[in-house]
Enzyme design. Structure first.
Site, mmCIF file in Angstrom:
data_model
loop_
_atom_site.group_PDB
_atom_site.id
_atom_site.type_symbol
_atom_site.label_atom_id
_atom_site.label_comp_id
_atom_site.label_asym_id
_atom_site.label_seq_id
_atom_site.Cartn_x
_atom_site.Cartn_y
_atom_site.Cartn_z
ATOM 1 N N LEU A 341 4.940 84.548 -51.014
ATOM 2 C CA LEU A 341 4.384 83.205 -51.085
ATOM 3 C C LEU A 341 5.488 82.183 -50.858
ATOM 4 O O LEU A 341 6.615 82.361 -51.327
ATOM 5 C CB LEU A 341 3.721 82.958 -52.447
ATOM 6 C CG LEU A 341 2.548 83.900 -52.726
ATOM 7 C CD1 LEU A 341 2.736 84.562 -54.059
ATOM 8 C CD2 LEU A 341 1.240 83.163 -52.659
ATOM 9 N N ASP A 342 5.152 81.111 -50.141
ATOM 10 C CA ASP A 342 6.157 80.103 -49.829
ATOM 11 C C ASP A 342 6.019 78.852 -50.685
ATOM 12 O O ASP A 342 6.677 77.859 -50.437
ATOM 13 C CB ASP A 342 6.069 79.717 -48.350
ATOM 14 C CG ASP A 342 4.738 79.070 -47.995
ATOM 15 O OD1 ASP A 342 3.817 79.153 -48.819
ATOM 16 O OD2 ASP A 342 4.633 78.488 -46.901
ATOM 17 N N LYS A 343 5.163 78.877 -51.704
ATOM 18 C CA LYS A 343 4.956 77.699 -52.553
ATOM 19 C C LYS A 343 5.042 78.121 -54.010
ATOM 20 O O LYS A 343 4.167 78.808 -54.515
ATOM 21 C CB LYS A 343 3.594 77.064 -52.268
ATOM 22 C CG LYS A 343 3.473 76.453 -50.881
ATOM 23 C CD LYS A 343 2.056 76.034 -50.595
ATOM 24 C CE LYS A 343 1.596 74.943 -51.532
ATOM 25 N NZ LYS A 343 0.222 74.520 -51.286
ATOM 26 N N THR A 344 6.080 77.671 -54.682
ATOM 27 C CA THR A 344 6.218 78.048 -56.094
ATOM 28 C C THR A 344 5.139 77.408 -56.945
ATOM 29 O O THR A 344 4.780 77.923 -57.987
ATOM 30 C CB THR A 344 7.590 77.622 -56.621
ATOM 31 O OG1 THR A 344 7.742 76.208 -56.441
ATOM 32 C CG2 THR A 344 8.707 78.331 -55.893
#
Length: 420
Positions: A341-344
């Protein structure tokens, strides 16, 4: 700015909650659930006297009623399918149960009926919860909005009557009634229902807002830019509704072979009954062999193990804010070994909290003193990070001083780690 722009109200949010509750399906209202419960109750009523070898009149009527309660609906469905020259698993299940009763295995037949009725009830519950999840998403958008007329007057109208070009007023605490662009005002808007971002986003003139998002402490004038039927939330609802109607590859495969398999199984059962009987075998052993084959070879379990779990998974995901695009996607999730995933922000609780307090070297402050002073400075603020600092001080039992008159000592630095 007029006073009308700063008058807070929480009524729309409460109304949205009321609509959601009103739309929720009660499990007891589902016919499949009522029949399954009745079949189970009758089965449990007949089971003790049957196991204790009591007279037949003590257990035969409850067993017969259990057969009727749990089997009439799938049996009727199977007969209607037979009228259309198709043979489905519902009719096979009923025939297998009746065949078990015919060879004296009344308990086994009744248990098969109860299991099948229970699985049908679970599928109905899963389907209803999926529909509730879809309606719950739709209820995020308010039922009414405050539209501003050309002379500056306000009128409350249903959101479906809004048109592109209308100007609406969104007061603090209200949900935005339509997709549009801010004309005037400044506020922070919680867009978690649309974008998944855990923190509110600042909105000013020229920024885009979405229907169903929650306005913060400021008032906004918004120009409607999309028809209510074409809002982002409406399109999300349509996607979730379509997802609940899609079929996974496993189910498509089973439906493809179900008809041929059912016909083949019925033919094999008739052959197992007719051929030995024609060769001189006795009726009871021949019937017992044929009915045993029908019960064991019935594909009920395979059919029941496909769509109900997928529907349940889609409904459960929707209740937790996860929108599943289709049953195909849900089935593929079961084969995933790793996820990137690229969004925390999508992996956090959306509620920041202080995890560490680290005074700068030479400040002369302890962690507790620094946190107390930081909480005093942040106390008047409504920003989520400020709230996290104040809550951390209170959780540690610190007295938060008033911010008025507080002067920070020269050279005092603050470094805090905040997790979302």
């Amino acid at each position: 700015m007029s006073s009308a722009l700063t008058r807070p109200t929480a009524a729309p949010a409460a109304a949205a909650r009321d609509v959601t509750v009103r739309h929720r399906t009660r499990i007891s209202d589902l016919a499949e659930v009522r029949w399954a419960v009745a079949a189970l109750a009758l089965f449990l009523l007949a089971l003790p006297p049957y196991l204790l070898d009591a007279p037949a009149w003590t257990w035969a009527p409850p067993f017969a009623l259990a057969y009727a309660a749990g089997g009439w609906e799938p049996g009727w469905s199977g007969l209607k399918a037979l009228r259309d020259r198709t043979l489905d698993v519902d009719l096979l299940m009923v025939l297998a149960a009746l065949g078990a009763a015919a060879i004296g295995q009344v308990l086994d037949g009744a248990l098969l009926i109860v299991i099948f009725a229970a699985s049908g009830a679970l599928e109905a519950v899963a389907t209803a919860r999926t529909a509730d999840s879809v309606r719950g998403l739709l209820d995020l958008a308010p039922a009414t909005a405050t539209r501003l007329t050309g002379d500056g007057a306000e009128e409350t109208v249903p959101t479906e009557r809004l048109r592109v070009g209308d100007t609406v007023l969104v007061r603090p605490g209200e949900r935005v009634g339509a997709d549009g662009r801010v004309l005037d005002g400044a506020s922070e808007v919680d867009q978690a229902t649309i974008t998944g971002e855990p923190l509110p986003v600042d909105k000013r003139a020229g920024d885009e807002v979405f229907a169903g998002t929650l306005n913060g402490t400021g008032a906004l004038r918004v120009r409607v830019e999309r028809d209510p039927s074409d809002t982002v939330i409406a399109r999300i609802v349509a996607m979730v509704a379509e997802a609940s109607e899609t079929k996974a590859p496993t189910q498509l495969f089973i439906e493809k072979v179900e008809q041929r398999y059912s016909v083949g199984m019925v033919a094999a059962t008739l052959a197992l009954f007719a051929v030995p009987l024609a060769l001189g075998d006795d009726l009871r052993s021949t019937l017992l062999r044929a009915m045993t084959f029908m019960i064991v070879a019935s594909p009920c379990a395979v059919v029941l193990a496909t769509m109900p779990p997928l529907l349940s998974a889609i409904a459960n995901a929707g209740r937790h804010g996860v929108l599943v695009k289709s049953a195909v996607v849900m089935e593929r999730l079961g084969r995933i070994d790793a996820v990137a995933l690229d969004k925390t922000g999508t992996l956090t609780e959306g509620a920041p909290k202080v995890t560490d307090v680290r005074p700068l070297p030479g400040s002369g402050l302890t962690e507790r003193e620094l946190l107390r002073l930081a909480a005093a400075a942040e106390h008047p603020s409504e920003h989520p990070l400020a709230r996290a600092v104040v809550d951390a001080a209170r959780d540690r039992g610190l007295r938060v001083p008033a911010a008025d008159g507080f002067d920070s000592a020269p050279g005092v630095g603050v470094r805090a780690t905040v997790e979302g």
